[in-house]
Scaffold this motif. Sequence first.
Motif, mmCIF file in Angstrom:
data_model
loop_
_atom_site.group_PDB
_atom_site.id
_atom_site.type_symbol
_atom_site.label_atom_id
_atom_site.label_comp_id
_atom_site.label_asym_id
_atom_site.label_seq_id
_atom_site.Cartn_x
_atom_site.Cartn_y
_atom_site.Cartn_z
ATOM 1 N N VAL A 1 0.836 -1.202 0.000
ATOM 2 C CA VAL A 1 0.000 0.000 0.000
ATOM 3 C C VAL A 1 0.874 1.257 0.000
ATOM 4 O O VAL A 1 0.488 2.294 -0.556
ATOM 5 N N SER A 2 2.063 1.140 0.577
ATOM 6 C CA SER A 2 2.959 2.307 0.584
ATOM 7 C C SER A 2 3.369 2.742 -0.824
ATOM 8 O O SER A 2 3.746 3.899 -1.030
ATOM 9 N N LEU A 3 3.284 1.817 -1.768
ATOM 10 C CA LEU A 3 3.622 2.166 -3.160
ATOM 11 C C LEU A 3 2.742 3.296 -3.688
ATOM 12 O O LEU A 3 3.093 3.960 -4.660
ATOM 13 N N SER A 4 1.581 3.472 -3.075
ATOM 14 C CA SER A 4 0.626 4.467 -3.571
ATOM 15 C C SER A 4 0.497 5.660 -2.642
ATOM 16 O O SER A 4 -0.465 6.430 -2.745
ATOM 17 N N GLN B 1 -11.444 9.416 -7.928
ATOM 18 C CA GLN B 1 -11.249 8.918 -9.299
ATOM 19 C C GLN B 1 -10.167 9.723 -10.015
ATOM 20 O O GLN B 1 -9.290 9.159 -10.677
ATOM 21 N N LEU B 2 -10.229 11.039 -9.848
ATOM 22 C CA LEU B 2 -9.219 11.880 -10.511
ATOM 23 C C LEU B 2 -7.831 11.590 -9.932
ATOM 24 O O LEU B 2 -6.847 11.517 -10.678
ATOM 25 N N ARG B 3 -7.760 11.425 -8.603
ATOM 26 C CA ARG B 3 -6.479 11.041 -7.996
ATOM 27 C C ARG B 3 -5.919 9.790 -8.665
ATOM 28 O O ARG B 3 -4.728 9.719 -8.987
ATOM 29 N N HIS B 4 -6.788 8.802 -8.858
ATOM 30 C CA HIS B 4 -6.318 7.539 -9.421
ATOM 31 C C HIS B 4 -5.825 7.695 -10.859
ATOM 32 O O HIS B 4 -4.821 7.092 -11.239
ATOM 33 N N VAL B 5 -6.534 8.512 -11.638
ATOM 34 C CA VAL B 5 -6.091 8.720 -13.021
ATOM 35 C C VAL B 5 -4.754 9.464 -13.041
ATOM 36 O O VAL B 5 -3.832 9.100 -13.773
ATOM 37 N N ARG B 6 -4.638 10.488 -12.216
ATOM 38 C CA ARG B 6 -3.376 11.237 -12.194
ATOM 39 C C ARG B 6 -2.223 10.350 -11.726
ATOM 40 O O ARG B 6 -1.097 10.473 -12.195
ATOM 41 N N PHE B 7 -2.514 9.457 -10.786
ATOM 42 C CA PHE B 7 -1.465 8.623 -10.210
ATOM 43 C C PHE B 7 -1.073 7.473 -11.143
ATOM 44 O O PHE B 7 0.104 7.224 -11.379
ATOM 45 N N LEU B 8 -2.068 6.784 -11.692
ATOM 46 C CA LEU B 8 -1.783 5.602 -12.520
ATOM 47 C C LEU B 8 -1.533 5.974 -13.982
ATOM 48 O O LEU B 8 -0.900 5.218 -14.715
ATOM 49 N N LYS B 9 -2.079 7.096 -14.399
ATOM 50 C CA LYS B 9 -1.902 7.662 -15.746
ATOM 51 C C LYS B 9 -2.590 6.865 -16.856
ATOM 52 O O LYS B 9 -3.555 7.301 -17.437
ATOM 53 N N ASP B 10 -2.096 5.663 -17.153
ATOM 54 C CA ASP B 10 -2.649 4.888 -18.272
ATOM 55 C C ASP B 10 -2.320 3.417 -18.061
ATOM 56 O O ASP B 10 -1.747 3.046 -17.033
ATOM 57 N N SER B 11 -2.677 2.598 -19.038
ATOM 58 C CA SER B 11 -2.455 1.152 -18.883
ATOM 59 C C SER B 11 -0.989 0.829 -18.629
ATOM 60 O O SER B 11 -0.663 -0.037 -17.814
ATOM 61 N N ALA B 12 -0.103 1.548 -19.317
ATOM 62 C CA ALA B 12 1.328 1.304 -19.106
ATOM 63 C C ALA B 12 1.707 1.658 -17.664
ATOM 64 O O ALA B 12 2.505 0.963 -17.029
ATOM 65 N N GLY B 13 1.119 2.725 -17.165
ATOM 66 C CA GLY B 13 1.374 3.120 -15.783
ATOM 67 C C GLY B 13 0.897 2.062 -14.803
ATOM 68 O O GLY B 13 1.559 1.792 -13.784
ATOM 69 N N VAL B 14 -0.237 1.466 -15.109
ATOM 70 C CA VAL B 14 -0.761 0.405 -14.236
ATOM 71 C C VAL B 14 0.196 -0.787 -14.245
ATOM 72 O O VAL B 14 0.551 -1.336 -13.201
ATOM 73 N N THR B 15 0.633 -1.164 -15.441
ATOM 74 C CA THR B 15 1.547 -2.307 -15.551
ATOM 75 C C THR B 15 2.828 -2.066 -14.764
ATOM 76 O O THR B 15 3.291 -2.926 -14.004
ATOM 77 N N GLU B 16 3.371 -0.869 -14.931
ATOM 78 C CA GLU B 16 4.605 -0.516 -14.225
ATOM 79 C C GLU B 16 4.398 -0.594 -12.706
ATOM 80 O O GLU B 16 5.235 -1.117 -11.964
ATOM 81 N N HIS B 17 3.254 -0.072 -12.265
ATOM 82 C CA HIS B 17 2.939 -0.072 -10.836
ATOM 83 C C HIS B 17 2.762 -1.503 -10.326
ATOM 84 O O HIS B 17 3.246 -1.852 -9.232
ATOM 85 N N GLU C 1 4.155 -4.131 -11.396
ATOM 86 C CA GLU C 1 5.454 -4.818 -11.299
ATOM 87 C C GLU C 1 6.089 -4.585 -9.929
ATOM 88 O O GLU C 1 6.773 -5.458 -9.388
ATOM 89 N N LYS C 2 5.837 -3.414 -9.375
ATOM 90 C CA LYS C 2 6.369 -3.137 -8.024
ATOM 91 C C LYS C 2 5.673 -4.015 -6.987
ATOM 92 O O LYS C 2 6.302 -4.502 -6.045
ATOM 93 N N HIS C 3 4.363 -4.178 -7.153
ATOM 94 C CA HIS C 3 3.649 -5.101 -6.254
ATOM 95 C C HIS C 3 4.233 -6.507 -6.374
ATOM 96 O O HIS C 3 4.505 -7.168 -5.363
ATOM 97 N N ALA C 4 4.411 -6.941 -7.623
ATOM 98 C CA ALA C 4 4.893 -8.311 -7.840
ATOM 99 C C ALA C 4 6.243 -8.527 -7.160
ATOM 100 O O ALA C 4 6.489 -9.560 -6.537
ATOM 101 N N ALA C 5 7.100 -7.517 -7.269
ATOM 102 C CA ALA C 5 8.423 -7.649 -6.664
ATOM 103 C C ALA C 5 8.323 -7.844 -5.150
ATOM 104 O O ALA C 5 9.134 -8.550 -4.545
ATOM 105 N N LEU C 6 7.298 -7.243 -4.548
ATOM 106 C CA LEU C 6 7.135 -7.368 -3.098
ATOM 107 C C LEU C 6 6.520 -8.703 -2.685
ATOM 108 O O LEU C 6 6.905 -9.282 -1.659
ATOM 109 N N ILE C 7 5.565 -9.195 -3.463
ATOM 110 C CA ILE C 7 4.849 -10.381 -2.987
ATOM 111 C C ILE C 7 5.351 -11.690 -3.594
ATOM 112 O O ILE C 7 5.102 -12.752 -3.038
ATOM 113 N N ARG C 8 6.103 -11.592 -4.706
ATOM 114 C CA ARG C 8 6.647 -12.814 -5.304
ATOM 115 C C ARG C 8 7.445 -13.637 -4.288
ATOM 116 O O ARG C 8 7.227 -14.841 -4.182
#
Lengths: 428, 428
Positions: free
Chosen positions: A44-47, A294-310, A312-319
């Motif tokens: 959750v700290s990632l966000s 909702q606007l916070r989320h769009v500004r933070f995640l930006k687009d599909s590529a932004g979601v994917t990048e984000h 990957e950080k989750h995956a690195a933590l929980i893998r």
Amino acid sequence: MHIEQASESELKTRLEELYASYDQLAERKLALDLTRGKPGVEQVSLSDSLDGVLAGDYRAADGTDVRNYGGLDGLAEARALFGALIGTTPEETLVGGNSSLTLMYQVVDFAMNEGLRGEDTAWALNDSIKFLCPVPGYDRHFSICEYMHIEMIPVPLLESGPDMDEVEKLVKADPSIKGIWCVPRFSNPTGTVYSDDTVERIARLPQIAGDHFIVMWDNAYAVHTLYDDAPALAPISEYCRKYDTMDGVFQFGSTSKITFAGAGVSFIGSSERNLSTLKAHLAFQTIGPDKVNQLRHVRFLKDSAGVTEHMEKHAALIRPRFEAVLDTLDRELGGTGMGEWTAPRGGYFVSFDTRPGLAQEVVDLAGNIGVKLTPAGATFPYGKDEADRNIRLAPTFPSAADVQASVDAFVVCVKLASVKQRLAELEG
Amino acid sequence: MHIEQASESELKTRLEELYASYDQLAERKLALDLTRGKPGVEQVSLSDSLDGVLAGDYRAADGTDVRNYGGLDGLAEARALFGALIGTTPEETLVGGNSSLTLMYQVVDFAMNEGLRGEDTAWALNDSIKFLCPVPGYDRHFSICEYMHIEMIPVPLLESGPDMDEVEKLVKADPSIKGIWCVPRFSNPTGTVYSDDTVERIARLPQIAGDHFIVMWDNAYAVHTLYDDAPALAPISEYCRKYDTMDGVFQFGSTSKITFAGAGVSFIGSSERNLSTLKAHLAFQTIGPDKVNQLRHVRFLKDSAGVTEHMEKHAALIRPRFEAVLDTLDRELGGTGMGEWTAPRGGYFVSFDTRPGLAQEVVDLAGNIGVKLTPAGATFPYGKDEADRNIRLAPTFPSAADVQASVDAFVVCVKLASVKQRLAELEG
């Protein structure tokens, strides 16, 4: 050694050792918890930059002041972003509040009591309403059905997804079956990714089922991959367009496990006709969703590529947590016949099957030494796992050390229960 | 001059002048809107520091990580802060999502379909359910009743609040009356503040009404004063304790008109027993409210004193708009017999009554020259104002200049309709 190849005396010796291990664990006064499909604190700290991301600019792209009332659909840019994640157009996407469970409840509630195609289509007008529930599955789906007095029919979840031969046979035979729950990518709890063929067959179900049948497509883990090579999910929207069944499919998702759990945004994808019906009902209970978030989320995640990048950080933590579980299970239980488990490439769970009849005992054994596991049966309708086998392991929330300690204790409990049972079989 | 003292020829001359004024207004191609009880842009800007107020600290006072799942009650400090606003203890307060309308809908839904005291207390088991609706009132309350097939019985709203003699007579005579809607301070649309005696009599209603009667106490404008000397509202909680009727009263509030409209937090105050029942139902449709936003609100508003200080800034912004409306009405229509209106000391609306039979015509006249007014009848159940008199004016959202321009046009429309009607009476 496989448990069924061990002699009685070997098993007895083994049982003594296991009791000794179990007692040692008991002395450690553990307080561990593998029950909750919750993100960990590092996740959750990632966000954390979500709060403040607006930097005083509360205007959406189209000029909407998100600080004021209005708009049941959600913000245009949020509909575009989250629609892209599930393959629906912005017009086919509604972005809601902090809970996709609420959206699912509302869809079932409206279909049941108000009717998705007008009053005379309300399911409640029928004597009996049934849903198909691939098992093991998610208890909160089952709870909605129980609350609404919808009878649940379990169907097996295969490696390819729900057993579609069975599903198709059932819906053809019984028009009172009005829905099916699906978690199509990284199913809760098995981590199953539905095969392309299964997705296509599910998209066709509304054609072959009775009137006003709906697919509840809870794509909760749509982007929650653990590995780059995780299997993709075929886009059900495309098959729906092919078979003209968009009216019969409701897709759901949320950012609870992308940004903040319970403080993200949820979304729904379906036909424009369905969304229009839903909004007509929603208007009686809300003036609109929290557009600021909702606007916070769009500004933070930006687009599909932004979601994917984000993600990957989750995956690195929980893998590493998943690998701790799976490595330990492989090492300690591999080839022993004392259990079977899934090795998910994404999602939040590992599904473990004990030898028949032992799930409740393993959960109790673990609970007694301070390792809390999801209640046995929770992954089945009415909490009833007839075979008493399935246990859902959720390794994301505890620290890596706690995950390791939990799974170490877990395997001792599995072995203890298994050896006791096998001895009883031999003695019986 | 009072319209009823004017001669036919005076009225005819006046009518010519009014048509000329009206035509001039039409030429201005106005695009004004007095319909919405929305805060203005300067008002919502008062809370711009909400986004970012957490400064990376997402822990509640008790250590709860608000970024993760859990807790149907809302955060402890949010329950304390918002409970204090409505006179309930933290244990008697539940803090929810972004909409108090949702909480109201859920209470009525659960009482109707599930029963507040167990299944056999569900209102739906009765042939007919009725609610008392003080009029004029809030259309979204009425919409919930219509949606739930609850018959609405209008009761007059006096200067002291609902006509309690009438209310008590009705509930004693008809046990199918299960509820009453109240906006007790600065009622929508009249601005009425219920008298102490009325509050006490309402707190006693659950004693004298039929089983499972509830008071829906929508305290939407609890702290929304325009002037320091605005009348206080007697705390219904204290009377409920005196008469042991807390189970029969649900209080609601939200920060939609304190911080951000539709992006604030909502709350409900009632007995611990009621909240416990509600939570049992809510658990089927949500995992919990957005606690991040709750924490933001507590950090931003701090305490009751902080709320009062913040509301003074709102008052400073909207007081001139109300005064523009009221000064213009006084100057242009005072003593003319062409209308009556309220002079609220808080809230969001001015309630205007035309001469009987003219509300719809005035709304149409204004609409035709670009001044949008709330639809005539909207303040009555089923949208039916039998006397066709009431118009709700909402001056907060437009700019001060637009409010002035709108009310200038409004009085021309009122005069035009009134003079036409009076002439017809004289000629008829």
